[in-house]
Write an enzyme that holds these catalytic residues in place. Structure first.
Site, short mmCIF file in Angstrom:
data_model
loop_
_atom_site.label_atom_id
_atom_site.label_comp_id
_atom_site.label_asym_id
_atom_site.label_seq_id
_atom_site.Cartn_x
_atom_site.Cartn_y
_atom_site.Cartn_z
N TYR A 16 0.78 -1.26 0.00
CA TYR A 16 0.00 0.00 0.00
C TYR A 16 0.81 1.30 0.00
CZ TYR A 16 -3.50 -3.42 1.52
OH TYR A 16 -4.29 -4.52 1.63
N TYR A 144 -14.85 -5.73 2.68
CA TYR A 144 -13.44 -6.03 2.34
C TYR A 144 -13.17 -7.46 2.80
CZ TYR A 144 -8.41 -6.29 2.27
OH TYR A 144 -7.12 -6.71 2.02
N ASP A 250 -17.43 -14.03 7.27
CA ASP A 250 -15.99 -13.73 7.27
C ASP A 250 -15.68 -13.09 8.63
OD1 ASP A 250 -13.51 -12.62 7.11
OD2 ASP A 250 -13.81 -11.62 5.18
N LYS A 279 -6.20 -13.83 11.37
CA LYS A 279 -5.75 -12.73 12.23
C LYS A 279 -5.50 -13.17 13.67
CE LYS A 279 -7.25 -8.80 9.47
NZ LYS A 279 -6.03 -8.13 9.06
#
Ligand code: PLP
Length: 445
Positions: A16, A144, A250, A279
């Site tokens: 990014y 996302y 998700d 995560k």
């Protein structure tokens, strides 16, 4: 330190941030608890849990020991025709903790792959059952789901996905319950979760073509930190049942306590057909993903007919180090009152952020579990804001960093999501820093 940065600049490609004008990366030498220590002696509070993965703090002695012990026993072995104790123990623990009905754990190695696996699993499930027409995924605006091609296809059209648009498969996108920017212009106090009708419209339209509805339950993360009313989540389950399609949750971000309950689906007491985890699964130690499916889904693959096999596997699938540290992390939840700590953090965030509603550029204050969010706007009346690429994100991030606080706003959305072990006085310090940076701050003209 300068030498390290110039070597970094000569060989690395960071996610990014490829602008020529980007500030140098922070050179982190070590980390402990909620703090990152730089090569040049700074101590910086990790206010975003190192991209939402770290929950018990950095370099936790119990987690360090779990990983070291596992490394001495079995560091890795392929997961085809082999199994090992950490993988089985972790699968059993996850199944016991997850919403009921999720019974088959498929390991992979990050959040995007956990989602890719879910999409492929749902797609082939219908094919194996002789319903190959069911190929359309329904996802939500502001979603996302990751940076791989399938996960990007499912995500909202954005600067992350736009260059790849011709490569992505088409999905149907329904309204998200983004109450501050209600797609129907309604107010939460008086609405009846009317935005859910859009999902129902798409389910009707798609009919027998709908493979699954994929959602980020209760908190849409990178798409703008959007918190949902739990009624919307309950409605998604109801509609998936009514129209006979699968529900995929998700929980890559929301899993393992982030929203105040172990899994966000618990806010509406729903069980999805497939759940995606990553995560915080390994408490920020090892890259790992898990996609957990119901028995009904697993059974559709259970066959001696090899065309029904789910041919998906990664070299590091079920990595024993990841499994061992995930098990130790779950044990910390049990022994250290972690969920109680998150609930206290939630109250502290609400109390600390709520007064900022009066600020001329704070359009909305949102808190769920261990996440506090301020949505900044240039004009409160029109709710105008620049979005993800707005320069106020990096500008505010730099101001916080000057105060040794790592926050990384998503454009105009500033959020604080610390490791759960953060102490009360550290929370108050961060909230003070946020207030003192924002008080004199005005939207740049
Ligand atoms: N799904 C959600 C909800 C996420 O927030 C993310 C990452 O932020 C992903 C998937 C992708 O995870 P990863 O970055 O590990 O590929």
């Amino acid at each position: 330190m300068a030498d390290l940065i110039s070597r970094d600049r000569a060989c690395l490609w960071h996610p990014y941030t490829q602008m020529k004008t980007a500030p140098p990366p922070l050179a982190i030498a070590r980390a402990e608890g909620v703090y990152l220590y730089t090569e040049d002696g700074r101590r910086i509070l990790d206010g975003i849990s190192s991209w939402w993965v770290n929950i018990h703090g950095h370099s936790h002695p119990i987690l360090n020991q779990a990983i070291a012990e596992q490394a001495c026993e079995l560091e890795h072995v392929l997961f085809a025709n082999c199994t090992h104790r950490p993988a089985v123990d972790l699968a059993e623990k996850l199944i016991a903790l997850l919403p009921p009905g999720l019974t088959r754990v498929f390991y992979s190695d990050n959040g995007s792959t956990a989602v890719e696996v879910a999409l492929k699993m749902a797609y082939q499930y219908w094919r194996n059952r002789g319903e190959s027409k069911r190929r359309t995924f329904i996802t939500l605006h502001h979603a996302y789901h990751g940076d791989t091609v399938g996960a990007m296809s499912a995500s909202e059209d954005s600067s992350f996905t736009r260059p790849f648009e011709p490569l992505l498969f088409k999905v149907a996108r329904a309204y998200a319950p983004y109450c501050y920017r209600c797609p129907l212009g309604l107010e939460r106090e008086s609405c009846e979760i009317d935005c859910l009708n859009d999902l129902e419209r798409l389910l009707k339209e798609e009919g027998d073509n709908a493979a699954a509805v994929l959602i980020e339950p209760m908190l849409q993360g990178a798409g703008g930190m959007v918190i949902w009313p739990s009624e919307f989540l309950a409605g998604v389950r109801r509609l998936c049942n009514r129209y006979g399609t699968l529900m995929i949750a998700d929980e890559v971000l929301t899993g393992f306590g982030r929203t105040g309950l172990m899994f966000a689906c618990e806010h509406a007491r729903v069980s999805p057909d497939i759940i995606c985890l990553s995560k915080a699964l390994t408490a920020g130690y090892m890259p790992m993903g898990a996609t957990v499916a119901s028995e009904r889904i697993y059974e559709a693959f259970l066959s001696d007919d090899r065309t029904k096999t789910f041919f998906h596997g990664h070299s590091y699938t079920a990595n024993p180090l990841g499994c061992a540290v995930a098990l130790a992390s779950l044990e910390l939840f049990r022994t250290h009152g972690v969920l109680d700590r998150i609930r206290r953090l939630e109250r502290q965030l609400k109390d600390g952020l709520e007064p900022l509603r009066e600020h001329p550029h704070v359009g909305n204050v949102r808190v769920i579990g261990g996440v506090g969010i301020l949505e900044l706007v240039s004009d409160k009346a029109t709710r105008e804001a620049g979005g993800y690429l707005d320069r106020i994100g990096p500008e505010l991030g730099a101001k916080f960093l000057e105060r040794n606080l790592l926050l990384r706003p998503l454009g105009n959305v500033l959020y604080f999501m610390p490791p759960y072990v953060i102490k009360d006085e550290e929370v108050f310090r961060v909230l003070n820093e946020i207030r003192s940076v924002l008080e004199p701050w005005r939207w740049p003209v």
